[in-house]
Scaffold this motif. Sequence first.
Motif, PDB file in Angstrom:
ATOM      1  N   LEU A 165       5.654   4.222  -2.590  1.00 21.09           N
ATOM      2  CA  LEU A 165       4.653   5.144  -3.118  1.00 21.09           C
ATOM      3  C   LEU A 165       4.040   4.588  -4.393  1.00 21.09           C
ATOM      4  O   LEU A 165       4.725   3.910  -5.170  1.00 21.09           O
ATOM      5  CB  LEU A 165       5.296   6.500  -3.454  1.00 21.09           C
ATOM      6  CG  LEU A 165       5.804   7.354  -2.301  1.00 21.09           C
ATOM      7  CD1 LEU A 165       6.611   8.542  -2.840  1.00 21.09           C
ATOM      8  CD2 LEU A 165       4.646   7.868  -1.438  1.00 21.09           C
ATOM      9  N   CYS A 166       2.753   4.865  -4.597  1.00 15.76           N
ATOM     10  CA  CYS A 166       2.121   4.479  -5.857  1.00 15.76           C
ATOM     11  C   CYS A 166       2.602   5.444  -6.949  1.00 15.76           C
ATOM     12  O   CYS A 166       3.256   6.450  -6.655  1.00 15.76           O
ATOM     13  CB  CYS A 166       0.609   4.497  -5.721  1.00 15.76           C
ATOM     14  SG  CYS A 166      -0.073   6.159  -5.529  1.00 15.76           S
ATOM     15  N   VAL A 167       2.270   5.142  -8.193  1.00 19.31           N
ATOM     16  CA  VAL A 167       2.768   5.948  -9.296  1.00 19.31           C
ATOM     17  C   VAL A 167       2.352   7.431  -9.190  1.00 19.31           C
ATOM     18  O   VAL A 167       3.203   8.310  -9.262  1.00 19.31           O
ATOM     19  CB  VAL A 167       2.366   5.339 -10.668  1.00 19.31           C
ATOM     20  CG1 VAL A 167       2.899   6.175 -11.817  1.00 19.31           C
ATOM     21  CG2 VAL A 167       2.898   3.911 -10.793  1.00 19.31           C
ATOM     22  N   PRO A 168       1.052   7.713  -8.992  1.00 17.51           N
ATOM     23  CA  PRO A 168       0.657   9.133  -8.921  1.00 17.51           C
ATOM     24  C   PRO A 168       1.369   9.879  -7.782  1.00 17.51           C
ATOM     25  O   PRO A 168       1.784  11.025  -7.976  1.00 17.51           O
ATOM     26  CB  PRO A 168      -0.852   9.082  -8.654  1.00 17.51           C
ATOM     27  CG  PRO A 168      -1.279   7.738  -9.119  1.00 17.51           C
ATOM     28  CD  PRO A 168      -0.110   6.827  -8.927  1.00 17.51           C
ATOM     29  N   CYS A 169       1.529   9.239  -6.614  1.00 20.01           N
ATOM     30  CA  CYS A 169       2.210   9.905  -5.501  1.00 20.01           C
ATOM     31  C   CYS A 169       3.690  10.103  -5.796  1.00 20.01           C
ATOM     32  O   CYS A 169       4.265  11.129  -5.462  1.00 20.01           O
ATOM     33  CB  CYS A 169       2.039   9.115  -4.208  1.00 20.01           C
ATOM     34  SG  CYS A 169       0.360   9.197  -3.572  1.00 20.01           S
ATOM     35  N   ALA A 170       4.316   9.102  -6.416  1.00 19.96           N
ATOM     36  CA  ALA A 170       5.737   9.213  -6.752  1.00 19.96           C
ATOM     37  C   ALA A 170       5.958  10.352  -7.743  1.00 19.96           C
ATOM     38  O   ALA A 170       6.953  11.044  -7.696  1.00 19.96           O
ATOM     39  CB  ALA A 170       6.243   7.904  -7.327  1.00 19.96           C
ATOM     40  N   LEU A 192       0.851  -1.183   0.000  1.00 23.49           N
ATOM     41  CA  LEU A 192       0.000   0.000   0.000  1.00 23.49           C
ATOM     42  C   LEU A 192       0.889   1.236   0.000  1.00 23.49           C
ATOM     43  O   LEU A 192       1.934   1.268   0.648  1.00 23.49           O
ATOM     44  CB  LEU A 192      -0.912   0.024   1.236  1.00 23.49           C
ATOM     45  CG  LEU A 192      -1.914  -1.128   1.353  1.00 23.49           C
ATOM     46  CD1 LEU A 192      -2.742  -0.962   2.628  1.00 23.49           C
ATOM     47  CD2 LEU A 192      -2.834  -1.183   0.135  1.00 23.49           C
ATOM     48  N   CYS A 193       0.434   2.235  -0.731  1.00 24.46           N
ATOM     49  CA  CYS A 193       1.166   3.487  -0.804  1.00 24.46           C
ATOM     50  C   CYS A 193       1.192   4.151   0.582  1.00 24.46           C
ATOM     51  O   CYS A 193       0.155   4.251   1.238  1.00 24.46           O
ATOM     52  CB  CYS A 193       0.483   4.394  -1.821  1.00 24.46           C
ATOM     53  SG  CYS A 193       1.151   6.046  -1.886  1.00 24.46           S
ATOM     54  N   VAL A 194       2.380   4.572   1.049  1.00 24.14           N
ATOM     55  CA  VAL A 194       2.476   5.189   2.369  1.00 24.14           C
ATOM     56  C   VAL A 194       1.831   6.573   2.400  1.00 24.14           C
ATOM     57  O   VAL A 194       1.519   7.099   3.460  1.00 24.14           O
ATOM     58  CB  VAL A 194       3.945   5.316   2.867  1.00 24.14           C
ATOM     59  CG1 VAL A 194       4.528   3.944   3.155  1.00 24.14           C
ATOM     60  CG2 VAL A 194       4.809   6.089   1.884  1.00 24.14           C
ATOM     61  N   SER A 195       1.628   7.136   1.225  1.00 27.21           N
ATOM     62  CA  SER A 195       1.073   8.476   1.165  1.00 27.21           C
ATOM     63  C   SER A 195      -0.452   8.490   1.058  1.00 27.21           C
ATOM     64  O   SER A 195      -1.124   9.216   1.763  1.00 27.21           O
ATOM     65  CB  SER A 195       1.702   9.232  -0.010  1.00 27.21           C
ATOM     66  OG  SER A 195       1.113  10.484  -0.174  1.00 27.21           O
ATOM     67  N   CYS A 196      -1.020   7.642   0.183  1.00 26.17           N
ATOM     68  CA  CYS A 196      -2.468   7.701  -0.053  1.00 26.17           C
ATOM     69  C   CYS A 196      -3.192   6.390   0.286  1.00 26.17           C
ATOM     70  O   CYS A 196      -4.408   6.310   0.154  1.00 26.17           O
ATOM     71  CB  CYS A 196      -2.751   8.090  -1.505  1.00 26.17           C
ATOM     72  SG  CYS A 196      -2.328   6.791  -2.675  1.00 26.17           S
ATOM     73  N   ASP A 197      -2.453   5.345   0.697  1.00 25.01           N
ATOM     74  CA  ASP A 197      -3.051   4.058   1.063  1.00 25.01           C
ATOM     75  C   ASP A 197      -3.641   3.267  -0.101  1.00 25.01           C
ATOM     76  O   ASP A 197      -4.282   2.243   0.116  1.00 25.01           O
ATOM     77  CB  ASP A 197      -4.141   4.233   2.134  1.00 25.01           C
ATOM     78  CG  ASP A 197      -3.557   4.085   3.537  1.00 25.01           C
ATOM     79  OD1 ASP A 197      -2.367   3.711   3.634  1.00 25.01           O
ATOM     80  OD2 ASP A 197      -4.284   4.343   4.504  1.00 25.01           O
TER      81      ASP A 197
HETATM   82 ZN   LIG Z   1      -0.205   7.015  -3.419  1.00 24.80          ZN
END
Ligand SMILES: [Zn+2]
Length: 112
Positions: free
Chosen positions: A104-109, A83-88
């Motif tokens: 991080l997921c792609v959009p957050c990265a 899971l993305c640490v920023s947006c879950d």
């Molecule tokens: Zn994310």
Amino acid sequence: MTSEERQELKRGIEEAIEAQKTLIASLSETSKPVAPDNAIGRLSRMEALNDRAVSEASLNAARLKLSRLETALGKVDQADFGLCVSCDNPIPPGRILLMPEVTLCVPCAEKD
Ligand SMILES: [Zn+2]
């Protein structure tokens, strides 16, 4: 992530670990020290040393990747793994296999 997806990711990581070990084994062969007294001539020796530096860099990169994959494998059963640490949101398994250290997921990265 469903338990099925988790199992699949786990298998993917295990396969990647095996592939990395095979790569390290073959790179270890080519990064053996260049014998100082071999009769290949000075220029060839320079080339051999250069090749060796290149394969040593690849070897280090492969070892780093292996340790990251092993860390990922150790955490794959944790509820928040993948899971993305920023947006879950879940991080795509393909991205995790490519970059096991990713958090991080792609959009957050891309935001950073
Ligand atoms: Zn994310």
